[in-house]
Design a protein around this motif. Sequence first.
Motif, PDB file in Angstrom:
ATOM      1  N   LYS A   1       9.868   7.063   5.468  1.00 25.72           N
ATOM      2  CA  LYS A   1      10.059   7.937   6.625  1.00 25.72           C
ATOM      3  C   LYS A   1      10.986   7.316   7.664  1.00 25.72           C
ATOM      4  O   LYS A   1      11.764   8.001   8.313  1.00 25.72           O
ATOM      5  CB  LYS A   1       8.714   8.271   7.275  1.00 25.72           C
ATOM      6  N   LEU A   2      10.896   5.995   7.821  1.00 24.79           N
ATOM      7  CA  LEU A   2      11.737   5.301   8.793  1.00 24.79           C
ATOM      8  C   LEU A   2      13.149   5.034   8.270  1.00 24.79           C
ATOM      9  O   LEU A   2      13.997   4.524   8.997  1.00 24.79           O
ATOM     10  CB  LEU A   2      11.095   3.976   9.208  1.00 24.79           C
ATOM     11  N   GLY A   3      13.373   5.337   7.002  1.00 23.37           N
ATOM     12  CA  GLY A   3      14.689   5.105   6.419  1.00 23.37           C
ATOM     13  C   GLY A   3      14.913   3.647   6.059  1.00 23.37           C
ATOM     14  O   GLY A   3      16.059   3.200   5.973  1.00 23.37           O
ATOM     15  N   LEU A   4      13.849   2.895   5.869  1.00 24.06           N
ATOM     16  CA  LEU A   4      13.961   1.464   5.557  1.00 24.06           C
ATOM     17  C   LEU A   4      13.675   1.153   4.093  1.00 24.06           C
ATOM     18  O   LEU A   4      13.703  -0.008   3.705  1.00 24.06           O
ATOM     19  CB  LEU A   4      13.002   0.655   6.440  1.00 24.06           C
ATOM     20  N   ILE A   5      13.399   2.178   3.308  1.00 23.50           N
ATOM     21  CA  ILE A   5      13.065   1.940   1.900  1.00 23.50           C
ATOM     22  C   ILE A   5      14.204   1.244   1.155  1.00 23.50           C
ATOM     23  O   ILE A   5      13.960   0.510   0.197  1.00 23.50           O
ATOM     24  CB  ILE A   5      12.651   3.262   1.202  1.00 23.50           C
ATOM     25  N   HIS A   6      15.434   1.414   1.620  1.00 20.77           N
ATOM     26  CA  HIS A   6      16.576   0.763   0.982  1.00 20.77           C
ATOM     27  C   HIS A   6      16.477  -0.751   1.065  1.00 20.77           C
ATOM     28  O   HIS A   6      17.004  -1.466   0.229  1.00 20.77           O
ATOM     29  CB  HIS A   6      17.890   1.243   1.598  1.00 20.77           C
ATOM     30  N   LEU A   7      15.774  -1.285   2.074  1.00 21.02           N
ATOM     31  CA  LEU A   7      15.590  -2.739   2.164  1.00 21.02           C
ATOM     32  C   LEU A   7      14.833  -3.271   0.945  1.00 21.02           C
ATOM     33  O   LEU A   7      15.162  -4.330   0.418  1.00 21.02           O
ATOM     34  CB  LEU A   7      14.841  -3.107   3.445  1.00 21.02           C
ATOM     35  N   LEU A   8      13.826  -2.519   0.515  1.00 23.42           N
ATOM     36  CA  LEU A   8      13.073  -2.935  -0.648  1.00 23.42           C
ATOM     37  C   LEU A   8      13.904  -2.763  -1.912  1.00 23.42           C
ATOM     38  O   LEU A   8      13.825  -3.588  -2.831  1.00 23.42           O
ATOM     39  CB  LEU A   8      11.781  -2.126  -0.768  1.00 23.42           C
ATOM     40  N   SER A   9      14.701  -1.722  -1.961  1.00 18.09           N
ATOM     41  CA  SER A   9      15.545  -1.470  -3.133  1.00 18.09           C
ATOM     42  C   SER A   9      16.604  -2.545  -3.301  1.00 18.09           C
ATOM     43  O   SER A   9      16.880  -3.005  -4.388  1.00 18.09           O
ATOM     44  CB  SER A   9      16.220  -0.106  -3.017  1.00 18.09           C
ATOM     45  N   ILE A  10      17.214  -2.924  -2.172  1.00 14.02           N
ATOM     46  CA  ILE A  10      18.270  -3.942  -2.230  1.00 14.02           C
ATOM     47  C   ILE A  10      17.711  -5.286  -2.656  1.00 14.02           C
ATOM     48  O   ILE A  10      18.313  -5.989  -3.446  1.00 14.02           O
ATOM     49  CB  ILE A  10      18.986  -4.057  -0.849  1.00 14.02           C
ATOM     50  N   SER A  11      16.542  -5.646  -2.146  1.00 18.49           N
ATOM     51  CA  SER A  11      15.982  -6.948  -2.478  1.00 18.49           C
ATOM     52  C   SER A  11      15.594  -6.967  -3.942  1.00 18.49           C
ATOM     53  O   SER A  11      15.575  -7.971  -4.559  1.00 18.49           O
ATOM     54  CB  SER A  11      14.781  -7.257  -1.605  1.00 18.49           C
TER      55      SER A  11
ATOM     56  N   GLU B   1       0.845  -1.184   0.000  1.00 21.97           N
ATOM     57  CA  GLU B   1       0.000   0.000   0.000  1.00 21.97           C
ATOM     58  C   GLU B   1       0.885   1.241   0.000  1.00 21.97           C
ATOM     59  O   GLU B   1       2.008   1.221   0.492  1.00 21.97           O
ATOM     60  CB  GLU B   1      -0.882   0.010   1.244  1.00 21.97           C
ATOM     61  N   GLU B   2       0.340   2.321  -0.529  1.00 20.67           N
ATOM     62  CA  GLU B   2       1.109   3.567  -0.620  1.00 20.67           C
ATOM     63  C   GLU B   2       1.525   4.061   0.771  1.00 20.67           C
ATOM     64  O   GLU B   2       2.641   4.521   0.965  1.00 20.67           O
ATOM     65  CB  GLU B   2       0.282   4.642  -1.340  1.00 20.67           C
ATOM     66  N   THR B   3       0.630   3.924   1.753  1.00 20.67           N
ATOM     67  CA  THR B   3       0.968   4.376   3.113  1.00 20.67           C
ATOM     68  C   THR B   3       2.108   3.546   3.692  1.00 20.67           C
ATOM     69  O   THR B   3       2.976   4.080   4.385  1.00 20.67           O
ATOM     70  CB  THR B   3      -0.255   4.280   4.052  1.00 20.67           C
ATOM     71  N   THR B   4       2.137   2.262   3.394  1.00 13.58           N
ATOM     72  CA  THR B   4       3.221   1.408   3.869  1.00 13.58           C
ATOM     73  C   THR B   4       4.541   1.844   3.254  1.00 13.58           C
ATOM     74  O   THR B   4       5.558   1.928   3.939  1.00 13.58           O
ATOM     75  CB  THR B   4       2.937  -0.074   3.532  1.00 13.58           C
ATOM     76  N   ARG B   5       4.528   2.131   1.944  1.00 16.89           N
ATOM     77  CA  ARG B   5       5.746   2.600   1.277  1.00 16.89           C
ATOM     78  C   ARG B   5       6.231   3.916   1.877  1.00 16.89           C
ATOM     79  O   ARG B   5       7.428   4.104   2.091  1.00 16.89           O
ATOM     80  CB  ARG B   5       5.505   2.773  -0.219  1.00 16.89           C
ATOM     81  N   LEU B   6       5.300   4.814   2.150  1.00 18.47           N
ATOM     82  CA  LEU B   6       5.672   6.103   2.752  1.00 18.47           C
ATOM     83  C   LEU B   6       6.259   5.905   4.145  1.00 18.47           C
ATOM     84  O   LEU B   6       7.241   6.558   4.512  1.00 18.47           O
ATOM     85  CB  LEU B   6       4.452   7.029   2.820  1.00 18.47           C
ATOM     86  N   ASN B   7       5.673   4.990   4.919  1.00 19.77           N
ATOM     87  CA  ASN B   7       6.196   4.708   6.257  1.00 19.77           C
ATOM     88  C   ASN B   7       7.603   4.120   6.189  1.00 19.77           C
ATOM     89  O   ASN B   7       8.466   4.481   6.988  1.00 19.77           O
ATOM     90  CB  ASN B   7       5.258   3.784   7.030  1.00 19.77           C
ATOM     91  N   PHE B   8       7.837   3.222   5.257  1.00 26.77           N
ATOM     92  CA  PHE B   8       9.178   2.664   5.066  1.00 26.77           C
ATOM     93  C   PHE B   8      10.163   3.790   4.749  1.00 26.77           C
ATOM     94  O   PHE B   8      11.276   3.816   5.256  1.00 26.77           O
ATOM     95  CB  PHE B   8       9.188   1.646   3.918  1.00 26.77           C
TER      96      PHE B   8
END
Length: 169
Positions: free
Chosen positions: A159-169, A150-157
């Motif tokens: 904001k928390l600085g965890l979006i790189h986890l999705l990018s790396i995978s 969901e878009e809100t989940t992506r935004l939360n990732f």
Amino acid sequence: VVEVNPTQSKVDGDQLQFYGTVLKKKKYGKVKKEKIVGFYQLKNEKEQIFWKKNQNFIELTAKGSLEQPENNRNFAQFNYRKFLKRETIHWVLKINKFEKVEKKKIAIWQIPKIVDLLRRKLLLHIESYPIDKVGEFTGALLFGNSNQLEETTRLNFSKLGLIHLLSIS
């Protein structure tokens, strides 16, 4: 004739978008390949289910129009044409009607395609979990498939600085 990889097709409401390869026969049996992005307005729920659940490479023939991708409409904004050019895609196929849609058989020595098929089957299996969040997170983290988040989940990732986890995978 366009070959569509099942991992590179997406249904959003009643619109199908896919990245495919146009197969052109050349002299002496050689095949020239060109990448393309295609769009199709799904006509009914049966077509929607077919494309959502598809686990096979598809070879299709269609009637429609080939168009150049649009440039950005606003200054300094996202430029779809440049984005596709980086992916070596120069044409957008807007499909009016499918003439032929067939499952394509993949030979055992076509290992990259077999890996794509396994990836697609696993993603569909994960999406079938009764708990939505488990399937979303598993697909995003294991396969980099953040489309289901969901878009809100992506935004939360983000904001928390965890979006790189999705990018790396």
